[in-house]
Structures are given as structure tokens and as C-alpha cells.
Design a protein around this motif. Sequence first.
Motif, PDB file in Angstrom:
ATOM      1  N   LEU A  44      -9.433  -3.405 -12.089  1.00 52.76           N
ATOM      2  CA  LEU A  44      -8.049  -3.915 -12.557  1.00 52.76           C
ATOM      3  C   LEU A  44      -6.895  -3.012 -12.247  1.00 52.76           C
ATOM      4  CD1 LEU A  44      -9.213  -5.628 -15.843  1.00 52.76           C
ATOM      5  CD2 LEU A  44      -8.862  -6.846 -13.651  1.00 52.76           C
ATOM      6  N   THR A  45      -7.302  -1.739 -12.347  1.00 52.61           N
ATOM      7  CA  THR A  45      -6.064  -0.647 -11.988  1.00 52.61           C
ATOM      8  C   THR A  45      -5.750  -0.681 -10.536  1.00 52.61           C
ATOM      9  OG1 THR A  45      -6.983   0.770 -14.151  1.00 52.61           O
ATOM     10  CG2 THR A  45      -5.398   1.725 -12.496  1.00 52.61           C
ATOM     11  N   SER A  46      -6.744  -0.788  -9.987  1.00 55.04           N
ATOM     12  CA  SER A  46      -6.404  -0.827  -8.443  1.00 55.04           C
ATOM     13  C   SER A  46      -5.805  -2.023  -7.977  1.00 55.04           C
ATOM     14  CB  SER A  46      -7.925  -0.676  -7.745  1.00 55.04           C
ATOM     15  OG  SER A  46      -8.617  -2.097  -7.704  1.00 55.04           O
ATOM     16  N   ILE A  47      -5.966  -3.054  -8.580  1.00 54.36           N
ATOM     17  CA  ILE A  47      -5.209  -4.268  -8.251  1.00 54.36           C
ATOM     18  C   ILE A  47      -3.674  -4.234  -8.678  1.00 54.36           C
ATOM     19  CG2 ILE A  47      -4.919  -6.735  -8.593  1.00 54.36           C
ATOM     20  CD1 ILE A  47      -8.055  -6.828  -8.768  1.00 54.36           C
ATOM     21  N   TRP A  48      -3.566  -3.780 -10.090  1.00 55.72           N
ATOM     22  CA  TRP A  48      -2.133  -3.985 -10.944  1.00 55.72           C
ATOM     23  C   TRP A  48      -1.476  -2.621 -10.589  1.00 55.72           C
ATOM     24  CZ3 TRP A  48      -5.466  -7.833 -11.893  1.00 55.72           C
ATOM     25  CH2 TRP A  48      -4.982  -8.987 -12.163  1.00 55.72           C
ATOM     26  N   GLY A  49      -2.170  -1.482 -10.457  1.00 60.28           N
ATOM     27  CA  GLY A  49      -1.638  -0.128 -10.580  1.00 60.28           C
ATOM     28  C   GLY A  49      -1.488   0.060 -12.129  1.00 60.28           C
ATOM     29  N   THR A  50      -0.812   1.372 -12.122  1.00 56.38           N
ATOM     30  CA  THR A  50      -0.502   1.652 -13.669  1.00 56.38           C
ATOM     31  C   THR A  50       1.086   1.936 -13.883  1.00 56.38           C
ATOM     32  OG1 THR A  50      -0.735   4.174 -12.918  1.00 56.38           O
ATOM     33  CG2 THR A  50      -2.712   2.924 -13.840  1.00 56.38           C
ATOM     34  N   THR A  51       1.415   1.979 -14.990  1.00 58.09           N
ATOM     35  CA  THR A  51       2.677   2.093 -15.495  1.00 58.09           C
ATOM     36  C   THR A  51       2.734   3.075 -16.738  1.00 58.09           C
ATOM     37  OG1 THR A  51       2.645   0.324 -17.337  1.00 58.09           O
ATOM     38  CG2 THR A  51       3.069  -0.503 -15.158  1.00 58.09           C
ATOM     39  N   THR A  52       3.879   3.475 -17.444  1.00 59.76           N
ATOM     40  CA  THR A  52       3.874   4.259 -18.470  1.00 59.76           C
ATOM     41  C   THR A  52       3.103   3.810 -19.350  1.00 59.76           C
ATOM     42  OG1 THR A  52       5.834   2.968 -19.291  1.00 59.76           O
ATOM     43  CG2 THR A  52       6.423   5.002 -17.727  1.00 59.76           C
ATOM     44  N   GLN A  53       2.651   2.420 -19.638  1.00 54.39           N
ATOM     45  CA  GLN A  53       1.894   2.065 -20.553  1.00 54.39           C
ATOM     46  C   GLN A  53       0.443   2.276 -20.154  1.00 54.39           C
ATOM     47  OE1 GLN A  53       4.387   0.002 -19.578  1.00 54.39           O
ATOM     48  NE2 GLN A  53       5.559   1.172 -21.372  1.00 54.39           N
ATOM     49  N   GLY A  54       0.181   2.636 -18.933  1.00 56.01           N
ATOM     50  CA  GLY A  54      -1.434   2.951 -18.635  1.00 56.01           C
ATOM     51  C   GLY A  54      -1.833   1.705 -17.680  1.00 56.01           C
ATOM     52  N   ALA A  55      -3.353   1.742 -17.618  1.00 60.35           N
ATOM     53  CA  ALA A  55      -4.023   0.678 -16.963  1.00 60.35           C
ATOM     54  C   ALA A  55      -3.539  -0.763 -17.635  1.00 60.35           C
ATOM     55  CB  ALA A  55      -5.299   0.780 -16.995  1.00 60.35           C
ATOM     56  N   PRO A  56      -3.820  -1.888 -16.822  1.00 61.10           N
ATOM     57  CA  PRO A  56      -3.602  -3.206 -17.132  1.00 61.10           C
ATOM     58  C   PRO A  56      -4.284  -3.531 -18.575  1.00 61.10           C
ATOM     59  CG  PRO A  56      -4.142  -3.111 -14.846  1.00 61.10           C
ATOM     60  CD  PRO A  56      -4.174  -1.890 -15.481  1.00 61.10           C
ATOM     61  N   VAL A  79      -9.103 -10.037  -8.172  1.00 59.45           N
ATOM     62  CA  VAL A  79     -10.075 -10.004  -7.087  1.00 59.45           C
ATOM     63  C   VAL A  79      -9.648  -8.838  -6.176  1.00 59.45           C
ATOM     64  CG1 VAL A  79     -11.076 -10.901  -5.066  1.00 59.45           C
ATOM     65  CG2 VAL A  79     -10.793 -12.280  -7.286  1.00 59.45           C
ATOM     66  N   ARG A  80     -10.718  -8.119  -5.822  1.00 58.40           N
ATOM     67  CA  ARG A  80     -10.144  -6.972  -5.063  1.00 58.40           C
ATOM     68  C   ARG A  80      -9.751  -7.445  -3.811  1.00 58.40           C
ATOM     69  NH1 ARG A  80     -12.137  -1.924  -5.294  1.00 58.40           N
ATOM     70  NH2 ARG A  80     -13.893  -2.272  -6.412  1.00 58.40           N
ATOM     71  N   ALA A  81      -8.902  -6.664  -3.260  1.00 58.73           N
ATOM     72  CA  ALA A  81      -7.945  -6.919  -1.985  1.00 58.73           C
ATOM     73  C   ALA A  81      -9.042  -7.274  -0.793  1.00 58.73           C
ATOM     74  CB  ALA A  81      -7.118  -5.556  -1.596  1.00 58.73           C
ATOM     75  N   GLY A  82      -8.823  -8.151   0.017  1.00 61.81           N
ATOM     76  CA  GLY A  82      -9.556  -8.659   1.041  1.00 61.81           C
ATOM     77  C   GLY A  82     -10.520  -9.647   0.674  1.00 61.81           C
ATOM     78  N   ARG A  83     -10.910 -10.027  -0.560  1.00 62.57           N
ATOM     79  CA  ARG A  83     -11.679 -11.166  -0.952  1.00 62.57           C
ATOM     80  C   ARG A  83     -10.994 -12.215  -1.729  1.00 62.57           C
ATOM     81  NH1 ARG A  83     -17.008  -9.821  -1.705  1.00 62.57           N
ATOM     82  NH2 ARG A  83     -17.028 -12.158  -1.783  1.00 62.57           N
ATOM     83  N   ALA A  84      -9.695 -12.384  -1.625  1.00 64.64           N
ATOM     84  CA  ALA A  84      -8.839 -13.256  -2.111  1.00 64.64           C
ATOM     85  C   ALA A  84      -9.283 -14.951  -1.793  1.00 64.64           C
ATOM     86  CB  ALA A  84      -7.327 -13.301  -1.881  1.00 64.64           C
ATOM     87  N   ASP A  85      -9.711 -14.891  -0.701  1.00 62.22           N
ATOM     88  CA  ASP A  85      -9.974 -16.416  -0.138  1.00 62.22           C
ATOM     89  C   ASP A  85     -11.599 -16.639   0.181  1.00 62.22           C
ATOM     90  OD1 ASP A  85      -7.514 -17.299   0.183  1.00 62.22           O
ATOM     91  OD2 ASP A  85      -7.328 -16.015   2.198  1.00 62.22           O
ATOM     92  N   SER A  86     -12.395 -15.911  -0.717  1.00 59.22           N
ATOM     93  CA  SER A  86     -13.741 -15.846  -0.402  1.00 59.22           C
ATOM     94  C   SER A  86     -14.738 -16.528  -1.652  1.00 59.22           C
ATOM     95  CB  SER A  86     -14.268 -14.524  -0.443  1.00 59.22           C
ATOM     96  OG  SER A  86     -14.063 -13.786  -1.630  1.00 59.22           O
ATOM     97  N   GLY A  87     -13.680 -17.090  -2.434  1.00 60.75           N
ATOM     98  CA  GLY A  87     -14.319 -17.933  -3.701  1.00 60.75           C
ATOM     99  C   GLY A  87     -14.668 -16.987  -4.938  1.00 60.75           C
ATOM    100  N   VAL A  88     -14.375 -15.609  -4.794  1.00 61.57           N
ATOM    101  CA  VAL A  88     -14.772 -14.683  -6.113  1.00 61.57           C
ATOM    102  C   VAL A  88     -13.874 -15.277  -7.403  1.00 61.57           C
ATOM    103  CG1 VAL A  88     -14.813 -12.507  -6.804  1.00 61.57           C
ATOM    104  CG2 VAL A  88     -15.324 -13.050  -4.614  1.00 61.57           C
ATOM    105  N   GLY A  89     -12.773 -15.491  -7.057  1.00 64.45           N
ATOM    106  CA  GLY A  89     -11.931 -15.888  -8.301  1.00 64.45           C
ATOM    107  C   GLY A  89     -12.430 -16.964  -8.894  1.00 64.45           C
ATOM    108  N   TYR A  90     -12.661 -18.159  -8.079  1.00 60.58           N
ATOM    109  CA  TYR A  90     -13.289 -19.309  -8.790  1.00 60.58           C
ATOM    110  C   TYR A  90     -14.553 -19.240  -9.219  1.00 60.58           C
ATOM    111  CZ  TYR A  90     -14.279 -24.524  -8.257  1.00 60.58           C
ATOM    112  OH  TYR A  90     -14.758 -25.882  -8.351  1.00 60.58           O
TER     113      TYR A  90
END
Length: 288
Positions: free
Chosen positions: A45-57, A105-116
Motif C-alpha cells: 500500500l505504501t508503494s502505491i500511495w507513497g507516504t505523507t507527514t501522516q505516514g503510510a496509507p 494493485v501493484r503497478a503493472g497489474r492493473a488490467d489483470s483482474g487482481v482488483g476484481y
Amino acid sequence: MHTDVEGGSALLQSQTAAARASELARVRVVDVHEMGMLEEVNDLLTSIWGTTTQGAPIPLDVLRSISHAGCSVTAAYNTDGEICGAAVAIVSAETASAYSLIAGVRAGRADSGVGYALKQHQRSWALAHGLERMVWTFDPLVSRNARFNLSKLGATVDEYNPNFYGTMLDDINADDESDRLVATWTLAGDRTVACSEGAAHDPALPDFRSHQVRSFGPDERPAVIESAGVLWCRVPRDIVSLRTQRPAEAREWRRSVREALTDAFDAGYTATSVTRSGWYRLAKGVHS
């Protein structure tokens, strides 16, 4: 096709649909409880959204607490055993529904059905716990997510919340106001069941004439039209890039879509699906 399922039939149908979705996506979807696996979810989740001053998502200690409380932390693993998607949901006792906090979903897997596959697993988990609905929020300007939520899953929307989280500073939201639509997913409803069995609601934007245009977007093209009692509202094809490249235009889109959808919901319309080109379809008298 199964429709209008109830009770045990709904659970069985959801389990079958979830297993099929995982197989098609070539992933193993599991509920996560152990710290090592929770750390993998946190890192993803951190790799997808990054971090802010509040930390991880969602900080690791919060993930641990959510899992310990009996709520849902779900992970998808590819055939090599690597995590490629995750989702988190809690329970709303007041409304007997699940509330999905985050799914990615990890980058590169957006259209592979993982989210579904993740959402179908969440659906089955919720039904197994006696929950009839799942609710979550999403950015109305991200047409890709909107189409997934409404057309692919069968959720509906009739609520708009301006600046729901305040200004967000993560890598995806890029200092934009956090307007959110509230998706409602009726877990045993006809629309949901049909979508879980592959019948996505892909609407086609009708041909229209100038007198049917209700408003124009920041790009000076038609943005809201009315045809045969149905409203259609357009959003940008790629708001994430637009925020970076033309932030002023992105802010204009925020205000334009906020006004259009708020007015439509106030008038009794419900958003039921989204075209591949980014048009919301809104109608009255919608049933899940």
C-alpha cells in the motif's frame, strides 16, 4: 445466470464467483492475520500511495488491529508467491454493512483482474459475516476507478461528499481537494450477481444534439447532456496526469463535476455505470 439470491444461496454464489475471479487473475487471495503478511500488505500500500507527514496509507499497527478485531485484511499473491494486491475492510455495526477502507494493485497489474478478484473475495467475506452491503468512497474524477466500481462490480452512487478527507498530499492525490463519491454495493442484488458472473454494465453514450447539452467542461466540450430522461456527466480520461501537467485545469474539473453530480443527486438521480470514455450514466428509479 443466478439473480435475486438470498442467504446461503448468495454466499455460495459469491464463493464460486470469487474462486473464478482468482483463477482468471492467476492469483491466490487470502485473509491476512500474521505479522509477516501484514507487513507485506503495508509495504504494498505504501508503494502505491507513497507516504505523507501522516505516514503510510494504513500504518502497520492499525492493520494489525483491524485484523485482530475480526475485520478483513486481504492480500492477493501471484504464482511466484509475491504480493500483488491488497484490500482492507471494517464493519459498520450501525448499518450492518462492510466499509472498504482501501484497495490497491501493484503497478503493472492493473488490467489483470487482481482488483476484481480482491473485491469478489471481500464480497464473499462480508456475506459470510451476515453483511448485506459494502460501502466505500472514491474520487469522482478518476474515471478508471469509477467504471470499475459501477460498471464492473455493480455498485451505485447517489451521494457526493466535497473535500471528504481535506487536502491530501499523497503521491496519487497530488495536493488536490478530496471530493468523494460514496459507492453502495448491494452484495446479493441482481446487478452485483450479474457483474460477478461477467455481465459488466457497459453503457454506450447516445448520439446527442446541441439542445441536449446542459453544460460544458473546462476543455469547452460538452460535459453534461440529457437524453431520454437519462443524464450523462463526463470526467477527464486521466485526472492523475492532468493534476501534474495542468493543475489549474484539474481544479476546474473538480468544481465542474462537483456541481454537476451534486445537482443530479439532489434531483433524485443515481449513477449506475460509466462508459470507457469517462461518462457517468445517471438515472432515476434505480434498484440494486
